[in-house]
Design a protein around this motif. Structure first.
Motif, PDB file in Angstrom:
ATOM      1  N   GLY A  42      -5.108  -4.316  -3.354  1.00 39.65           N
ATOM      2  CA  GLY A  42      -4.843  -3.558  -4.566  1.00 39.65           C
ATOM      3  C   GLY A  42      -4.376  -4.462  -5.691  1.00 39.65           C
ATOM      4  N   ASN A  44      -1.688  -4.727  -8.833  1.00 39.51           N
ATOM      5  CA  ASN A  44      -0.388  -4.158  -9.161  1.00 39.51           C
ATOM      6  C   ASN A  44       0.195  -4.787 -10.422  1.00 39.51           C
ATOM      7  N   ARG A  45       1.041  -4.026 -11.086  1.00 38.86           N
ATOM      8  CA  ARG A  45       1.691  -4.543 -12.289  1.00 38.86           C
ATOM      9  C   ARG A  45       2.544  -5.771 -11.971  1.00 38.86           C
ATOM     10  N   SER A  46       3.040  -5.839 -10.749  1.00 37.54           N
ATOM     11  CA  SER A  46       3.827  -7.003 -10.339  1.00 37.54           C
ATOM     12  C   SER A  46       3.052  -8.300 -10.554  1.00 37.54           C
ATOM     13  N   GLU A  67      -0.098  -7.275  -1.780  1.00 38.12           N
ATOM     14  CA  GLU A  67      -0.541  -6.412  -0.689  1.00 38.12           C
ATOM     15  C   GLU A  67      -1.953  -6.797  -0.271  1.00 38.12           C
ATOM     16  N   GLU A 129       0.772  -0.443  -1.056  1.00 38.63           N
ATOM     17  CA  GLU A 129       1.875  -0.429  -2.013  1.00 38.63           C
ATOM     18  C   GLU A 129       2.041   0.945  -2.650  1.00 38.63           C
ATOM     19  N   MET A 130       0.933   1.636  -2.893  1.00 35.53           N
ATOM     20  CA  MET A 130       1.003   2.978  -3.472  1.00 35.53           C
ATOM     21  C   MET A 130       1.746   3.927  -2.540  1.00 35.53           C
ATOM     22  N   THR A 133       5.446   3.022  -2.257  1.00 37.25           N
ATOM     23  CA  THR A 133       6.196   3.441  -3.443  1.00 37.25           C
ATOM     24  C   THR A 133       6.577   4.912  -3.345  1.00 37.25           C
TER      25      THR A 133
END
Length: 214
Positions: A42, A44-46, A67, A129-130, A133
């Motif tokens: 995925g 991610n904003r990270s 991830e 990760e989704m 979260t």
């Protein structure tokens, strides 16, 4: 298995073209670590923050990606059988050691989660990760309990949908918001009890349903 792999490497923070595809040696896992053949990962904003230089504790050069989903390629400690489907996330991935933006990633066995699914890898790659979260918000963040109610803003986002499903599994009353009336069925299909069309006064709508609030 080949000796090299393609990976997306960031040498230092910078613009998008600072990310480059390179051939790197496939990592060799030590005992207690697992080499995963990455099938999907995925975004991610990270990772955006890392590229922009906003993340702390990152060492460079670095293969980004917090991830990944794939299959076990090597596991010297025997924690998981070779070929088993697994996901991994966080724990320093893409920050202090190389992450999932590669054909292989090597991670601690303690952060590997086995599973079995017939879903496409393109779907599975978006899950770890989704889902974490949503689950972490309900458990660690809110300490939610059966019988409680919850309001989910942005209900049709992936995290919002996952949170609704998990909340219903915990026997909670779920209220979710959306700005679009044509998304109502998508929310009721995953078990949302009350869909609120966000008209700028969500609080009033919630009080109409639950006078004491959530």
């Amino acid at each position: 298995m080949t000796d090299t792999m393609r990976a997306i490497v960031l040498d230092a923070p910078g613009p998008p073209d600072a990310l480059t595809i390179r051939e790197l040696p496939v990592p060799t896992p030590a005992a207690g670590w697992v080499l995963i053949e990455v099938k999907a990962f995925g975004l991610n904003r990270s990772e955006l923050h890392t590229r922009q230089g906003l993340a702390s504790g990152v060492t460079f050069p670095r293969v980004l990606g917090i991830e990944a989903a794939g299959v076990v390629a090597q596991c010297p400690g025997g924690e998981f059988p070779v070929g088993h489907q697994v996901v991994t996330m966080m724990g320093g991935m893409g920050r202090t050691f190389d992450g999932g933006y590669a054909e292989y990633t090597c991670v601690p066995a303690s952060q590997v989660i086995p599973f079995a699914s017939d879903l496409e890898w393109s779907t599975l790659g978006a899950v770890p990760e989704m889902l974490q979260t949503a689950y972490g918000s309900l458990t660690v963040g809110l300490d939610s309990r059966p019988g409680q109610s919850i309001l989910i803003r942005g209900g049709t986002s992936s995290v919002g949908m996952a949170a609704a499903v998990l909340a219903k599994q915990r026997n909670m009353t779920v209220l979710s918001t959306t700005r679009r009336a044509n998304k109502l069925a998508a929310l009721t299909d995953v078990g949302v009890d009350h869909v609120l069309i966000d008209d700028g006064n969500v609080a009033r709508q919630v009080r109409d349903i639950l006078p004491a609030g959530v």
